[in-house]
Design an enzyme around this catalytic site. Structure first.
Site, PDB file in Angstrom:
ATOM      1  N   THR A 232      37.569  43.713  38.617  1.00  0.00           N
ATOM      2  CA  THR A 232      37.487  43.013  40.054  1.00  0.00           C
ATOM      3  C   THR A 232      38.024  41.643  39.862  1.00  0.00           C
ATOM      4  O   THR A 232      38.684  41.174  40.737  1.00  0.00           O
ATOM      5  CB  THR A 232      35.817  42.885  40.047  1.00  0.00           C
ATOM      6  OG1 THR A 232      35.075  44.247  40.155  1.00  0.00           O
ATOM      7  CG2 THR A 232      35.582  42.024  41.255  1.00  0.00           C
TER       8      THR A 232
ATOM      9  N   ASP B 290      26.723  32.374  36.832  1.00  0.00           N
ATOM     10  CA  ASP B 290      27.779  33.645  36.698  1.00  0.00           C
ATOM     11  C   ASP B 290      29.115  33.400  36.206  1.00  0.00           C
ATOM     12  O   ASP B 290      29.742  32.206  36.305  1.00  0.00           O
ATOM     13  CB  ASP B 290      27.913  33.886  38.275  1.00  0.00           C
ATOM     14  CG  ASP B 290      29.102  35.051  38.779  1.00  0.00           C
ATOM     15  OD1 ASP B 290      28.865  36.107  38.290  1.00  0.00           O
ATOM     16  OD2 ASP B 290      30.423  34.682  39.114  1.00  0.00           O
TER      17      ASP B 290
ATOM     18  N   HIS C 123      34.680  39.463  30.897  1.00  0.00           N
ATOM     19  CA  HIS C 123      35.164  38.650  31.757  1.00  0.00           C
ATOM     20  C   HIS C 123      36.244  37.569  31.082  1.00  0.00           C
ATOM     21  O   HIS C 123      37.311  37.433  31.577  1.00  0.00           O
ATOM     22  CB  HIS C 123      33.850  37.715  32.218  1.00  0.00           C
ATOM     23  CG  HIS C 123      34.743  36.693  33.459  1.00  0.00           C
ATOM     24  ND1 HIS C 123      35.306  37.288  34.558  1.00  0.00           N
ATOM     25  CD2 HIS C 123      34.864  35.507  33.411  1.00  0.00           C
ATOM     26  CE1 HIS C 123      35.840  36.303  35.344  1.00  0.00           C
ATOM     27  NE2 HIS C 123      35.523  35.188  34.619  1.00  0.00           N
ATOM     28  N   GLY C 124      35.931  37.289  29.830  1.00  0.00           N
ATOM     29  CA  GLY C 124      36.675  36.244  29.053  1.00  0.00           C
ATOM     30  C   GLY C 124      38.025  36.927  28.812  1.00  0.00           C
ATOM     31  O   GLY C 124      39.213  36.411  29.200  1.00  0.00           O
ATOM     32  N   ILE C 125      37.971  38.169  28.214  1.00  0.00           N
ATOM     33  CA  ILE C 125      39.506  38.644  27.901  1.00  0.00           C
ATOM     34  C   ILE C 125      39.912  39.230  29.102  1.00  0.00           C
ATOM     35  O   ILE C 125      41.477  39.251  28.911  1.00  0.00           O
ATOM     36  CB  ILE C 125      39.118  39.962  26.914  1.00  0.00           C
ATOM     37  CG1 ILE C 125      40.449  40.453  26.001  1.00  0.00           C
ATOM     38  CG2 ILE C 125      38.426  41.278  27.678  1.00  0.00           C
ATOM     39  CD1 ILE C 125      40.101  41.226  24.908  1.00  0.00           C
TER      40      ILE C 125
ATOM     41  N   HIS D  78      29.437  52.014  30.172  1.00  0.00           N
ATOM     42  CA  HIS D  78      30.043  50.606  29.915  1.00  0.00           C
ATOM     43  C   HIS D  78      28.691  49.660  29.388  1.00  0.00           C
ATOM     44  O   HIS D  78      28.869  48.364  29.325  1.00  0.00           O
ATOM     45  CB  HIS D  78      30.660  49.721  30.950  1.00  0.00           C
ATOM     46  CG  HIS D  78      31.572  50.413  31.341  1.00  0.00           C
ATOM     47  ND1 HIS D  78      31.396  51.194  32.761  1.00  0.00           N
ATOM     48  CD2 HIS D  78      32.956  50.795  31.238  1.00  0.00           C
ATOM     49  CE1 HIS D  78      32.777  51.904  33.245  1.00  0.00           C
ATOM     50  NE2 HIS D  78      33.646  51.337  32.210  1.00  0.00           N
TER      51      HIS D  78
END
Length: 581
Positions: free
Chosen positions: A442, A553, A399-401, A217
């Site tokens: 997560t 973060d 994280h956004g998607i 990744h």
């Protein structure tokens, strides 16, 4: 780059549907992934594997006779949810228990562990073995922290072959554990990969350079060098892997190994064969015998240009399993015995849940909860690119998607529950399951736990009070803290704990819910911004620690945005109540 897609949010689901349509003789679709389409004998241990989509043929491509009995398939680069893993495992279960196996990533560990607990509670004996083959991701002293990459296959195949021979669950676990201990992998990358709809790759490697030890990744490895010749790369691979022999093997000479030379997406088979030519010569010179080598794409990463070498140090039992026949969509070896196809009615399916009765007061609270989820979705949509940018500094940029997928699913599930007359608890529980299922990873686990904990405190019968909401947020915080992050680790926790503490303090002091929430939201936003000065100590961002300094973060930042948006919903709800009174 990835060119062929419709809505990027639907890519994983549409990919799985197409994969199943193309391989109906080997796999069937179930909620959360796929299972074998062929009969498995009763009382056989079911080996269920899984992880994020985007790595084909991992994980659905290796479901079939002689290999996995099922695969839980999450969204792109995001672990499947606990509910998805549980559903696939129940569909694959034949009464002999279940082994769950997956690459050692935080989201996968969270979700598969939750699924294991749920399956055991349901009376299905279940164990887990996480794969930790990537030697560049942690030292030998911390092998438990290593990533799982192409070595997944050696563990999955060994466990599945043992199950095919009728081994008990304990024995299958023993075999999988031994296979993992005897598997070592090392990889390199030349370019990054681009997810569907993304304007640029998740990561980049300078032109003419090679990232040494990089994960699938884009996780960091151990350095960067000029791109070598094929022979030089083979030498780096072999030297690195021969320098770390598994416990119990004193010297390489005289040993037998299974071997995987894996392409990650853009390195062509012809190039792999050139590298393998040298790898085989070097191992032969070291006195190592190669058994049934695999050269090709076994674990990919969209269009990532990269290569990894895996050595699987065999004993007599493991060699028998490595050589055992298998017939799956993407992996075939030898000849398996013909087996009847399953009828679709033989697969376990989810039973539609009935909406429990609820009070008028709880239904009103449910509507406020739905409006809060709508506000949450709106603020995530507005900031999805920024959240991805922040996450890409020290993570994989999803994280956004991921938040967008989860929030969209949660909002839709909440609207459906609201329309059916659900109370606050049921609505939030349905939203929690939908978020975890759709987002995976997560963040999916964390938000699923949070919404479920809040809903449990509110209930379906009583009128929710400010104290109940405060208790629910505290329960959500406690649930998230059980996953291991602490204050100062540079995670969502650094904004959540101050938010929860201030909310409880303000409510205990007599403030209205709206006022208390607003005060706590301000503190959460400040705390999220303060994470910019922290270095990550856990999770995928940990190895990128220095790069993240000066950037907040992503999880903490999104929490600050969300609780601020919800504060406006609570203010409006309070104003309406006052007007009606």
């Amino acid at each position: 780059m990835t060119r062929l897609y419709n809505d990027p949010v639907d890519f994983a689901d549409e990919m799985i549907d197409g994969f199943v349509a193309a391989n109906q003789n080997q796999v069937r679709r179930v909620n959360g992934g796929v299972v074998r389409s062929t009969h498995t004998p009763e009382n056989t241990v079911a080996v269920v594997v899984g992880g994020g989509s985007g790595h084909y043929p991992a994980f659905g491509g290796i479901v079939g006779q002689g290999l996995a009995h099922g695969a839980a398939m999450g969204n792109l680069f995001a672990s499947p949810s606990a509910h998805q893993v549980e559903t696939v495992a129940k569909a694959a279960d034949r009464g002999g228990g279940v082994l769950l196996s997956y690459g050692n990533y935080a989201g996968d560990v969270l979700h598969f562990t939750q699924a294991q607990d749920a399956l055991n509670a349901a009376g299905i004996p279940t164990r887990t073995v996480a794969v930790t083959d990537d030697i560049s991701s942690a030292s030998p002293a911390e092998k438990n922290k290593r990533r799982g990459i192409a070595g997944d296959l050696t563990v999955f195949k060994s466990a599945a072959a043992a199950a095919e021979e009728g081994y008990s669950l304990d024995e299958v676990v023993r075999v999988a554990t031994l296979a993992n201990e005897r598997t070592r992998s090392f990889g390199v990358a030349f370019t990054g990969c681009t997810l569907p709809g993304a304007p640029e790759p998740l990561f980049s490697v300078p032109e003419g350079r090679m990232a040494v030890g990089m994960g699938i990744h884009g996780e960091p490895g151990i350095g960067e060098t000029d791109v070598p010749t094929a022979d030089d790369l083979a030498r780096q691979f072999v030297e690195a892997l021969l320098a770390e022999l598994p416990e119990g093997i004193e010297q390489a000479e005289g040993q037998r190994v299974g071997l995987i030379l894996n392409g990650l997406g853009s390195v062509k088979y012809e190039e792999l064969f050139v590298v393998y030519r040298s790898v085989s010569q070097l191992l032969d010179a070291a006195g190592v015998t190669i058994v049934d080598p695999e050269v090709g794409e076994l674990v990919t990463s969209f269009d990532m240009a990269g290569v990894s070498l895996t050595l699987f140090w065999l004993d007599d039992e493991l060699e028998r399993f490595w050589r055992a026949p298998a017939d799956t969509p993407a992996y075939r070896k030898g000849s398996v015995r013909a087996t009847e196809q399953l009828d679709a009615t033989e697969l376990d399916v989810d039973v539609e849940e009935i909406i429990p009765e609820s009070s008028i007061e709880s239904q009103k609270a449910a509507r406020t909860a739905y409006l809060a989820l709508e506000a949450l979705l709106e603020v995530v949509n507005e900031n999805v690119e920024e959240l991805g940018r922040i996450d890409a500094v020290a993570g994989d940029g999803d994280h956004g998607i991921g938040m967008q997928r989860g929030a969209r699913a949660a909002s839709a599930a909440a609207l459906e529950a609201l329309s059916a007359g659900a109370g606050a608890e049921t609505l939030l529980h349905r939203a929690a399951d939908a978020w975890a299922d759709r987002a995976g990873g997560t963040s999916g686990a964390l938000w699923g736990v949070a919404l479920k904990a809040l809903g449990s405190e509110l209930g379906d019968t009583d009128k929710p009070t400010a104290a109940a909401v405060g208790a629910g947020v505290q329960a959500a915080t406690n649930g998230i803290l059980t996953f291991g992050a602490e204050l100062g680790d540079k995670t969502m926790v650094d904004a959540l704990v101050p938010f929860s503490d201030v909310l409880s303090r303000e409510i205990d002091g007599g403030a209205t819910l709206a006022d208390a929430w607003n005060t706590a939201a301000l503190v959460a936003s400040d705390s999220a911004a303060a994470t910019a000065s922290l270095l990550p100590r856990v999770g995928r961002a940990r190895p990128h620690a220095e790069k993240s300094l000066g950037t907040p973060d992503a999880g903490a930042h999104s929490l600050g945005l969300i609780v601020t948006a919800i504060a406006a919903v609570l203010r409006d709800a309070t104003a309406k109540e006052t007007h009606n009174d």
